[in-house]
Design a protein around this motif. Structure first.
Motif, PDB file in Angstrom:
ATOM      1  N   THR A 119     -26.873   5.026  34.595  1.00  0.00           N
ATOM      2  CA  THR A 119     -26.184   4.922  33.303  1.00  0.00           C
ATOM      3  C   THR A 119     -25.336   6.182  33.144  1.00  0.00           C
ATOM      4  OG1 THR A 119     -28.264   5.714  32.303  1.00  0.00           O
ATOM      5  CG2 THR A 119     -27.714   3.403  32.000  1.00  0.00           C
ATOM      6  N   ASN A 120     -24.046   6.017  32.905  1.00  0.00           N
ATOM      7  CA  ASN A 120     -23.132   7.169  32.797  1.00  0.00           C
ATOM      8  C   ASN A 120     -22.942   7.539  31.334  1.00  0.00           C
ATOM      9  OD1 ASN A 120     -21.675   4.807  32.255  1.00  0.00           O
ATOM     10  ND2 ASN A 120     -19.739   5.678  32.934  1.00  0.00           N
ATOM     11  N   TRP A 121     -23.986   8.178  30.770  1.00  0.00           N
ATOM     12  CA  TRP A 121     -23.911   8.591  29.374  1.00  0.00           C
ATOM     13  C   TRP A 121     -22.772   9.585  29.149  1.00  0.00           C
ATOM     14  CZ3 TRP A 121     -26.937   5.140  27.705  1.00  0.00           C
ATOM     15  CH2 TRP A 121     -28.237   4.940  28.136  1.00  0.00           C
ATOM     16  N   ILE A 122     -22.290   9.617  27.913  1.00  0.00           N
ATOM     17  CA  ILE A 122     -21.495  10.751  27.479  1.00  0.00           C
ATOM     18  C   ILE A 122     -22.411  11.967  27.545  1.00  0.00           C
ATOM     19  CG2 ILE A 122     -20.282  11.774  25.527  1.00  0.00           C
ATOM     20  CD1 ILE A 122     -18.788   9.478  26.874  1.00  0.00           C
ATOM     21  N   ASN A 161     -19.012  14.432  31.631  1.00  0.00           N
ATOM     22  CA  ASN A 161     -19.280  13.001  31.647  1.00  0.00           C
ATOM     23  C   ASN A 161     -19.496  12.501  33.083  1.00  0.00           C
ATOM     24  OD1 ASN A 161     -18.767  13.240  28.960  1.00  0.00           O
ATOM     25  ND2 ASN A 161     -16.824  12.145  28.993  1.00  0.00           N
ATOM     26  N   ASP A 162     -20.361  11.504  33.217  1.00  0.00           N
ATOM     27  CA  ASP A 162     -20.661  10.851  34.496  1.00  0.00           C
ATOM     28  C   ASP A 162     -21.478  11.722  35.446  1.00  0.00           C
ATOM     29  OD1 ASP A 162     -19.113   8.228  34.253  1.00  0.00           O
ATOM     30  OD2 ASP A 162     -17.525   9.667  33.886  1.00  0.00           O
ATOM     31  N   LEU A 163     -21.983  12.854  34.939  1.00  0.00           N
ATOM     32  CA  LEU A 163     -22.788  13.753  35.749  1.00  0.00           C
ATOM     33  C   LEU A 163     -24.255  13.343  35.679  1.00  0.00           C
ATOM     34  CD1 LEU A 163     -22.439  16.555  37.319  1.00  0.00           C
ATOM     35  CD2 LEU A 163     -23.398  17.574  35.252  1.00  0.00           C
ATOM     36  N   VAL A 164     -24.907  13.245  36.841  1.00  0.00           N
ATOM     37  CA  VAL A 164     -26.330  12.923  36.888  1.00  0.00           C
ATOM     38  C   VAL A 164     -27.039  13.915  37.800  1.00  0.00           C
ATOM     39  CG1 VAL A 164     -25.974  10.459  36.445  1.00  0.00           C
ATOM     40  CG2 VAL A 164     -26.050  11.291  38.799  1.00  0.00           C
ATOM     41  N   LEU A 165     -28.323  14.083  37.539  1.00  0.00           N
ATOM     42  CA  LEU A 165     -29.153  14.974  38.346  1.00  0.00           C
ATOM     43  C   LEU A 165     -30.204  14.134  39.049  1.00  0.00           C
ATOM     44  CD1 LEU A 165     -29.976  17.946  39.068  1.00  0.00           C
ATOM     45  CD2 LEU A 165     -31.549  17.823  37.123  1.00  0.00           C
ATOM     46  N   GLY A 166     -30.254  14.244  40.364  1.00  0.00           N
ATOM     47  CA  GLY A 166     -31.232  13.490  41.134  1.00  0.00           C
ATOM     48  C   GLY A 166     -32.594  14.144  41.129  1.00  0.00           C
ATOM     49  N   GLU A 167     -33.597  13.387  41.546  1.00  0.00           N
ATOM     50  CA  GLU A 167     -34.959  13.925  41.611  1.00  0.00           C
ATOM     51  C   GLU A 167     -35.067  15.070  42.607  1.00  0.00           C
ATOM     52  OE1 GLU A 167     -38.193  10.626  40.730  1.00  0.00           O
ATOM     53  OE2 GLU A 167     -36.741   9.854  42.173  1.00  0.00           O
ATOM     54  N   ASP A 168     -34.128  15.121  43.543  1.00  0.00           N
ATOM     55  CA  ASP A 168     -34.130  16.197  44.533  1.00  0.00           C
ATOM     56  C   ASP A 168     -33.408  17.448  44.044  1.00  0.00           C
ATOM     57  OD1 ASP A 168     -31.557  15.245  44.493  1.00  0.00           O
ATOM     58  OD2 ASP A 168     -31.414  14.839  46.649  1.00  0.00           O
ATOM     59  N   GLY A 169     -32.961  17.445  42.769  1.00  0.00           N
ATOM     60  CA  GLY A 169     -32.274  18.595  42.223  1.00  0.00           C
ATOM     61  C   GLY A 169     -30.806  18.666  42.582  1.00  0.00           C
ATOM     62  N   LYS A 170     -30.270  17.604  43.166  1.00  0.00           N
ATOM     63  CA  LYS A 170     -28.866  17.577  43.547  1.00  0.00           C
ATOM     64  C   LYS A 170     -28.034  16.899  42.459  1.00  0.00           C
ATOM     65  CE  LYS A 170     -29.688  19.548  47.451  1.00  0.00           C
ATOM     66  NZ  LYS A 170     -29.316  20.975  47.635  1.00  0.00           N
ATOM     67  N   VAL A 171     -26.891  17.496  42.164  1.00  0.00           N
ATOM     68  CA  VAL A 171     -25.991  16.998  41.121  1.00  0.00           C
ATOM     69  C   VAL A 171     -24.984  16.042  41.740  1.00  0.00           C
ATOM     70  CG1 VAL A 171     -24.244  17.698  39.437  1.00  0.00           C
ATOM     71  CG2 VAL A 171     -26.286  19.090  39.762  1.00  0.00           C
ATOM     72  N   ASN A 172     -24.649  15.002  40.984  1.00  0.00           N
ATOM     73  CA  ASN A 172     -23.708  13.998  41.496  1.00  0.00           C
ATOM     74  C   ASN A 172     -22.887  13.424  40.352  1.00  0.00           C
ATOM     75  OD1 ASN A 172     -22.562  12.046  43.345  1.00  0.00           O
ATOM     76  ND2 ASN A 172     -23.904  10.514  42.425  1.00  0.00           N
ATOM     77  N   PHE A 173     -21.657  13.071  40.668  1.00  0.00           N
ATOM     78  CA  PHE A 173     -20.853  12.255  39.762  1.00  0.00           C
ATOM     79  C   PHE A 173     -20.961  10.803  40.223  1.00  0.00           C
ATOM     80  CE2 PHE A 173     -18.283  16.206  38.949  1.00  0.00           C
ATOM     81  CZ  PHE A 173     -18.543  16.272  37.590  1.00  0.00           C
ATOM     82  N   VAL A 174     -21.365   9.902  39.317  1.00  0.00           N
ATOM     83  CA  VAL A 174     -21.527   8.499  39.702  1.00  0.00           C
ATOM     84  C   VAL A 174     -20.190   7.777  39.806  1.00  0.00           C
ATOM     85  CG1 VAL A 174     -23.804   8.349  38.644  1.00  0.00           C
ATOM     86  CG2 VAL A 174     -21.800   7.714  37.302  1.00  0.00           C
ATOM     87  N   CYS A 175     -19.111   8.378  39.273  1.00  0.00           N
ATOM     88  CA  CYS A 175     -17.854   7.651  39.111  1.00  0.00           C
ATOM     89  C   CYS A 175     -17.105   7.385  40.413  1.00  0.00           C
ATOM     90  CB  CYS A 175     -16.946   8.385  38.136  1.00  0.00           C
ATOM     91  SG  CYS A 175     -16.671  10.103  38.568  1.00  0.00           S
ATOM     92  N   ASP A 176     -17.593   7.887  41.546  1.00  0.00           N
ATOM     93  CA  ASP A 176     -16.965   7.521  42.821  1.00  0.00           C
ATOM     94  C   ASP A 176     -17.951   6.816  43.745  1.00  0.00           C
ATOM     95  OD1 ASP A 176     -18.555   9.729  43.462  1.00  0.00           O
ATOM     96  OD2 ASP A 176     -17.134  10.451  44.983  1.00  0.00           O
ATOM     97  N   LYS A 195     -11.802  20.071  34.143  1.00  0.00           N
ATOM     98  CA  LYS A 195     -12.748  19.184  33.450  1.00  0.00           C
ATOM     99  C   LYS A 195     -12.062  18.111  32.605  1.00  0.00           C
ATOM    100  CE  LYS A 195     -16.694  19.373  30.198  1.00  0.00           C
ATOM    101  NZ  LYS A 195     -16.136  18.849  28.945  1.00  0.00           N
ATOM    102  N   THR A 196     -11.133  18.493  31.745  1.00  0.00           N
ATOM    103  CA  THR A 196     -10.504  17.525  30.850  1.00  0.00           C
ATOM    104  C   THR A 196      -9.725  16.469  31.624  1.00  0.00           C
ATOM    105  OG1 THR A 196     -10.345  19.151  29.070  1.00  0.00           O
ATOM    106  CG2 THR A 196      -8.906  17.230  28.931  1.00  0.00           C
ATOM    107  N   ALA A 216     -12.252   8.065  32.668  1.00  0.00           N
ATOM    108  CA  ALA A 216     -12.418   7.175  31.517  1.00  0.00           C
ATOM    109  C   ALA A 216     -11.270   6.173  31.415  1.00  0.00           C
ATOM    110  CB  ALA A 216     -12.517   8.000  30.230  1.00  0.00           C
ATOM    111  N   GLU A 217     -10.049   6.650  31.632  1.00  0.00           N
ATOM    112  CA  GLU A 217      -8.910   5.737  31.526  1.00  0.00           C
ATOM    113  C   GLU A 217      -8.973   4.665  32.599  1.00  0.00           C
ATOM    114  OE1 GLU A 217      -4.023   5.822  31.316  1.00  0.00           O
ATOM    115  OE2 GLU A 217      -5.174   7.691  31.207  1.00  0.00           O
ATOM    116  N   GLN A 218      -9.334   5.059  33.822  1.00  0.00           N
ATOM    117  CA  GLN A 218      -9.408   4.065  34.896  1.00  0.00           C
ATOM    118  C   GLN A 218     -10.573   3.108  34.690  1.00  0.00           C
ATOM    119  OE1 GLN A 218      -6.888   4.022  37.474  1.00  0.00           O
ATOM    120  NE2 GLN A 218      -7.735   1.982  37.221  1.00  0.00           N
ATOM    121  N   GLU A 219     -11.690   3.623  34.187  1.00  0.00           N
ATOM    122  CA  GLU A 219     -12.833   2.752  33.894  1.00  0.00           C
ATOM    123  C   GLU A 219     -12.434   1.678  32.894  1.00  0.00           C
ATOM    124  OE1 GLU A 219     -17.419   3.005  32.114  1.00  0.00           O
ATOM    125  OE2 GLU A 219     -16.171   4.804  32.219  1.00  0.00           O
ATOM    126  N   GLY A 220     -11.737   2.094  31.828  1.00  0.00           N
ATOM    127  CA  GLY A 220     -11.296   1.130  30.826  1.00  0.00           C
ATOM    128  C   GLY A 220     -10.330   0.106  31.391  1.00  0.00           C
TER     129      GLY A 220
END
Length: 555
Positions: free
Chosen positions: A252-255, A260-275, A499-500, A507-511
């Motif tokens: 889930t890509n919460w605000i 935005n779209d940043l998630v943290l894995g159980e292994d402590g690794k950061v990822n952007f889900v948007c690609d 960032k911006t 967000a624009e491409q997702e929409g």
């Protein structure tokens, strides 16, 4: 016409910053000095308010606190377009005395502080000017650490609500904000159609189509013919977005409070889900729903108050919100929670659904910042120091004594109004009453307040119970990126650069893909190249990973 991938159109506007000083004070907080001017007693504040709030001019709690401080405030608050208005003001240099309830991130605070928009508040946090906050920071050094930027300055007063599942006796403590979107469906409509509550996205699709084909709002509630909206949400919104339905594809890509779209894995690794490929598949899947008219055509433009109005008129079959009663009003009894739905059959995502936990419960300092336009910060900050008194903050969060708080128990703690009492006395639910009186701003609600000042509201107990017993078991990964991470000045330079543009492009491409159909192979590859080559995705990932690693080491 063939869809076009969003270009990196703002990159040319990126600017190089010089050495970061401390918000108009010319150096670190060690060199900052208090402005002793006390002539100004009338202040202007721009900030946020809830969709149900009438504004703050007649708020009895605020007015009493202003009288105590000997000041007056011209409130300019809004629930819609707040970020846009603030950005315009800051860019144009037309500043109020302070910003309240905007929700600036640590990145924003450091940028605007170093750029001379916000002043360093460190000199004012002392026993003379802000005794209540000084005491809290002395007793809770972790709060002071969380609001102190890398340059040693404090550009915003601390905010936080330490409300979690441990407060209702659960073994593990998760913030009430961990899963902001509770999805819900009209079970009365399902029963009429002979359908079960969906457990998969494909089953939800079929239910939404049945809602539309049978015009259930007209059939069940006597609404105008053709007024049924099978599903209505906002687009990428906090508690009222479509994002929880992406869980069927593993995320889930919460605000996010950080990016935005940043998630943290159980292994402590950061990822952007948007690609990720599952993100692409989700957009293609839900675009088909949108083309079929199952998702509200106005989801990309409507406000939270507009969504609420549709739901409370009985038009909407499925939606998301903080909880059912506030959104659905008189029709709430007909709705039940939807579970986290598994992915579409025949795909790799069937049975792998996961709801990502969101940051919550930490301390942030993005809800009150004083600008360099303020002539007498000392007077204004004496007013805000009153926000750090337990009985004051409980009223700013919920409502006044003798309105929201009805009396004390035998321990001397205040009890909040019940749902039945609120309806009988004010013709509003307890949640609506709270939203009417709630003030956005630097509210630090410490966990001990629930044992020595006021009892947790029944609605919060119910939501935490639902969160722990119903929603959290469906979250396979309990990791979430902490709001308290602090970034170096060099890192902030890079975040400022990318960032911006990165968030806007995604967000624009997702929409566009949701509205017009998922990406072709060519479009997808061009999009990923743009994120990496022009929008700084890898640089951002490296920074967020480094900041998280430092945070873990410090803990």
């Amino acid at each position: 016409m063939k869809k076009k991938v969003v270009s990196a159109l703002l990159i040319s506007a990126v600017f190089a910053t010089s050495l970061w000083g401390c918000g108009g004070n010319g150096g670190s907080s060690e060199n900052a000095k208090m402005n002793d001017n006390t002539e100004q007693t009338k202040f202007s504040i721009v900030g946020g308010q809830s969709a149900l709030s009438p504004g703050y001019d007649d708020n009895v709690v605020l007015n009493a606190m202003m009288k105590e401080s000997g000041i007056s405030i011209d409130w300019n608050t809004m629930s819609d377009s707040l970020a846009e208005q603030v950005n315009i003001q800051i860019a144009g240099g037309d500043l109020p005395d302070a910003y309240m309830g905007v929700g600036f991130s640590n990145y924003d605070l450091s940028k605007y502080g170093a750029g001379g928009t916000f002043i360093d508040l460190t000199p004012y946090i002392n026993e003379e000017t802000m005794p209540n906050l000084t005491k809290i920071l002395s007793e809770h050094p972790e709060i002071k650490s969380a609001i102190t930027m890398d340059d040693g300055c404090i550009y915003g007063l601390p905010s936080g609500e330490q409300m979690g599942t441990a407060g209702i006796g659960k073994d593990e403590d998760y913030s009430i904000f961990a899963i902001p979107q509770f999805s819900m469906i009209n079970k009365a409509w399902l029963d009429d159609l002979g359908l079960e509550v969906p457990t998969t996205l494909d089953e939800l699709h079929d239910a939404l189509k049945a809602f539309k084909d049978n015009d259930m709002a007209a059939k069940m509630y006597g609404a105008d013919k053709g007024s049924t909206i099978p599903m209505s949400t906002g687009f990428d919104q906090w508690c009222w977005g479509q994002n929880v339905f992406y869980a069927g594809f593993g995320f889930t890509n919460w605000i996010n409070d950080v990016c935005n779209d940043l998630v943290l894995g159980e292994d402590g690794k950061v990822n952007f889900v948007c690609d990720d490929d599952n993100y692409r598949d989700a957009l293609t899947y839900f675009s088909n729903w949108y083309q079929e008219g199952l998702m509200d055509a106005e989801m990309f433009s409507q406000s939270d108050s507009q969504l609420m109005a549709k739901c409370q008129q009985g038009y909407v079959g499925v939606s998301t919100w903080w909880y059912i009663e506030e959104l659905m009003g008189d029709y709430a009894k007909d709705y039940v929670f939807l579970p986290i739905l598994t992915g579409p059959k025949g795909t790799a995502y069937e049975g792998t659904s996961n709801v990502t936990l969101r940051t919550g419960g930490g301390t942030n300092s993005g809800n009150l910042s004083v600008t360099t336009a303020c002539k007498s910060p000392k007077n204004l900050l004496k007013f805000f120091d009153q926000w750090y008194v337990g009985e004051n903050v409980m009223q700013l969060q919920y409502g006044p004594i003798d309105v929201y708080f009805t009396g004390k128990d035998d321990k001397g703690n205040w009890n909040s109004i019940t749902e039945e009492e609120a309806q009988a006395k004010y013709q509003k639910g307890a949640g609506e009453l709270k939203s009417y009186y709630e003030v956005a701003g630097p509210k630090m609600i410490l966990s001990e307040y629930y044992s020595n000042t006021f009892n947790m509201e029944q609605r919060a107990i119910e939501r935490l119970t639902d969160l722990y017993d119903y929603w959290l078991p469906q979250a396979k990964n309990k990791s979430c990126y902490p709001i308290d991470c602090v970034f170096s000045n060099e890192e902030l330079d890079t975040i400022d650069m990318y960032k911006t543009d990165f968030e806007n492009a995604v967000a624009e491409q997702e929409g566009l893909w949701l509205k017009e159909g998922g990406p072709t192979d060519e479009e997808w590859e061009a999009y990923k190249s743009m994120l990496n080559d022009s929008c700084g995705m890898q640089q951002l990932l490296d920074i967020y990973q480094a900041a998280y690693d430092r945070y873990v080491s410090a803990q």
